[in-house]
Design an enzyme around this catalytic site. Structure first.
Site, PDB file in Angstrom:
ATOM      1  N   ASP A  31       5.258   7.333  -4.680  1.00  0.00           N
ATOM      2  CA  ASP A  31       5.103   6.116  -3.447  1.00  0.00           C
ATOM      3  C   ASP A  31       6.817   5.606  -3.389  1.00  0.00           C
ATOM      4  OD1 ASP A  31       3.046   4.013  -1.978  1.00  0.00           O
ATOM      5  OD2 ASP A  31       4.604   3.280  -3.240  1.00  0.00           O
ATOM      6  N   ILE A  32       7.350   4.882  -2.822  1.00  0.00           N
ATOM      7  CA  ILE A  32       8.335   4.411  -2.784  1.00  0.00           C
ATOM      8  C   ILE A  32       8.260   2.924  -3.231  1.00  0.00           C
ATOM      9  CG2 ILE A  32       8.124   2.736  -0.278  1.00  0.00           C
ATOM     10  CD1 ILE A  32      11.060   4.136   0.395  1.00  0.00           C
ATOM     11  N   ASN A  88      -7.041   2.955   0.803  1.00  0.00           N
ATOM     12  CA  ASN A  88      -7.428   1.947   1.313  1.00  0.00           C
ATOM     13  C   ASN A  88      -7.794   1.825   3.066  1.00  0.00           C
ATOM     14  OD1 ASN A  88      -6.418   0.265  -0.805  1.00  0.00           O
ATOM     15  ND2 ASN A  88      -4.281   0.533  -0.735  1.00  0.00           N
ATOM     16  N   GLN A  95      -4.389  -1.092   3.811  1.00  0.00           N
ATOM     17  CA  GLN A  95      -4.105  -0.438   4.504  1.00  0.00           C
ATOM     18  C   GLN A  95      -2.713  -0.604   4.857  1.00  0.00           C
ATOM     19  OE1 GLN A  95      -7.052   2.563   6.007  1.00  0.00           O
ATOM     20  NE2 GLN A  95      -4.834   3.769   6.989  1.00  0.00           N
ATOM     21  N   HIS A 101      -5.004   8.654   3.733  1.00  0.00           N
ATOM     22  CA  HIS A 101      -3.913   9.328   2.477  1.00  0.00           C
ATOM     23  C   HIS A 101      -4.810   8.459   1.267  1.00  0.00           C
ATOM     24  CE1 HIS A 101      -2.125   5.038   3.409  1.00  0.00           C
ATOM     25  NE2 HIS A 101      -2.053   4.840   2.203  1.00  0.00           N
ATOM     26  N   LEU A 102      -4.101   9.249   0.123  1.00  0.00           N
ATOM     27  CA  LEU A 102      -5.320   9.132  -1.536  1.00  0.00           C
ATOM     28  C   LEU A 102      -4.398   8.810  -2.584  1.00  0.00           C
ATOM     29  CD1 LEU A 102      -7.464  11.137  -3.040  1.00  0.00           C
ATOM     30  CD2 LEU A 102      -5.702  10.177  -4.242  1.00  0.00           C
ATOM     31  N   HIS A 103      -3.971   7.356  -3.454  1.00  0.00           N
ATOM     32  CA  HIS A 103      -2.610   6.472  -4.148  1.00  0.00           C
ATOM     33  C   HIS A 103      -3.980   7.312  -5.292  1.00  0.00           C
ATOM     34  CE1 HIS A 103      -0.813   3.533  -1.692  1.00  0.00           C
ATOM     35  NE2 HIS A 103      -2.626   3.719  -1.050  1.00  0.00           N
TER      36      HIS A 103
HETATM   37  P1  5GP Z   1      -1.545   1.975   2.191  1.00  0.00           P
HETATM   38  O1  5GP Z   1      -1.119   0.069   1.252  1.00  0.00           O
HETATM   39  O2  5GP Z   1      -0.768   2.392   3.340  1.00  0.00           O
HETATM   40  O3  5GP Z   1      -2.838   2.422   1.367  1.00  0.00           O
HETATM   41  O4  5GP Z   1      -0.064   2.447   1.534  1.00  0.00           O
HETATM   42  C1  5GP Z   1       0.623   2.683   1.595  1.00  0.00           C
HETATM   43  C2  5GP Z   1       2.024   3.057   0.877  1.00  0.00           C
HETATM   44  O5  5GP Z   1       3.159   3.815   1.524  1.00  0.00           O
HETATM   45  C3  5GP Z   1       2.683   2.065   0.360  1.00  0.00           C
HETATM   46  O6  5GP Z   1       2.223   1.732  -1.361  1.00  0.00           O
HETATM   47  C4  5GP Z   1       3.981   2.726   0.300  1.00  0.00           C
HETATM   48  O7  5GP Z   1       4.486   1.406  -1.018  1.00  0.00           O
HETATM   49  C5  5GP Z   1       4.202   3.670   0.746  1.00  0.00           C
HETATM   50  N1  5GP Z   1       5.033   3.921   1.383  1.00  0.00           N
HETATM   51  C6  5GP Z   1       5.142   2.865   2.548  1.00  0.00           C
HETATM   52  N2  5GP Z   1       6.277   4.296   3.442  1.00  0.00           N
HETATM   53  C7  5GP Z   1       7.523   5.503   2.612  1.00  0.00           C
HETATM   54  C8  5GP Z   1       7.670   5.776   2.794  1.00  0.00           C
HETATM   55  O8  5GP Z   1       8.514   5.892   4.084  1.00  0.00           O
HETATM   56  N3  5GP Z   1       8.127   6.458   1.756  1.00  0.00           N
HETATM   57  C9  5GP Z   1       6.948   7.112   0.104  1.00  0.00           C
HETATM   58  N4  5GP Z   1       7.916   7.905  -0.163  1.00  0.00           N
HETATM   59  N5  5GP Z   1       6.289   5.552   0.027  1.00  0.00           N
HETATM   60  C10 5GP Z   1       6.300   4.571   1.621  1.00  0.00           C
END
Ligand code: 5GP
Length: 115
Positions: A31-32, A88, A95, A101-103
């Protein structure tokens, strides 16, 4: 057909990422904006927008997603210390990217309830 997302671009190599695992069905990368010392996103290559969009036919894919995350956890050495898996679903659940996606979070202790 689901809309393309930033994760679709990452899977296809159009946007760079720090990849940790890939096979024919799954892709995993750091995750970035990490929320833990180890924070990896494990995603099915099939672009299901939200977990609530999954269908009966996705049963094996969803089970495999958890097993894939276990495999990545072992690969990254966080199994013994424990880890958290988070999915999420929808904006109210935070989300942001609408490609399922699974964290996978590890490397620290976690509290409950989550924020
Ligand atoms: P969500 O909030 O949708 O469950 O999680 C999305 C996740 O994707 C966030 O934790 C965010 O930091 C990560 N993310 C968003 N854009 C990028 C990207 O371009 N590269 C990477 N490696 N992670 C990303």
């Amino acid at each position: 057909m689901a809309e393309d997302t930033i994760f679709g671009k990452i899977i296809r190599g159009e946007i760079p990422c720090d990849k940790v695992y890939e096979d024919d069905r799954y892709f995993a990368f750091y995750d970035i904006n990490p929320a833990a010392p180890t924070h990896v996103l494990v995603i099915p290559k099939k672009p299901i927008p939200k977990v609530s969009d999954a269908e009966e036919a996705d049963e094996a894919l969803l089970g495999g997603l958890v097993l894939c995350a276990n495999k990545v956890a072992r690969q990254l050495g966080i199994t013994e210390g424990g880890y958290r898996m988070v999915i999420n679903c929808g904006k109210a659940a935070n989300q942001e990217v609408f490609h399922l996606h699974l964290h996978l979070l590890g490397g620290r202790d976690f509290t409950w309830p989550p924020g």
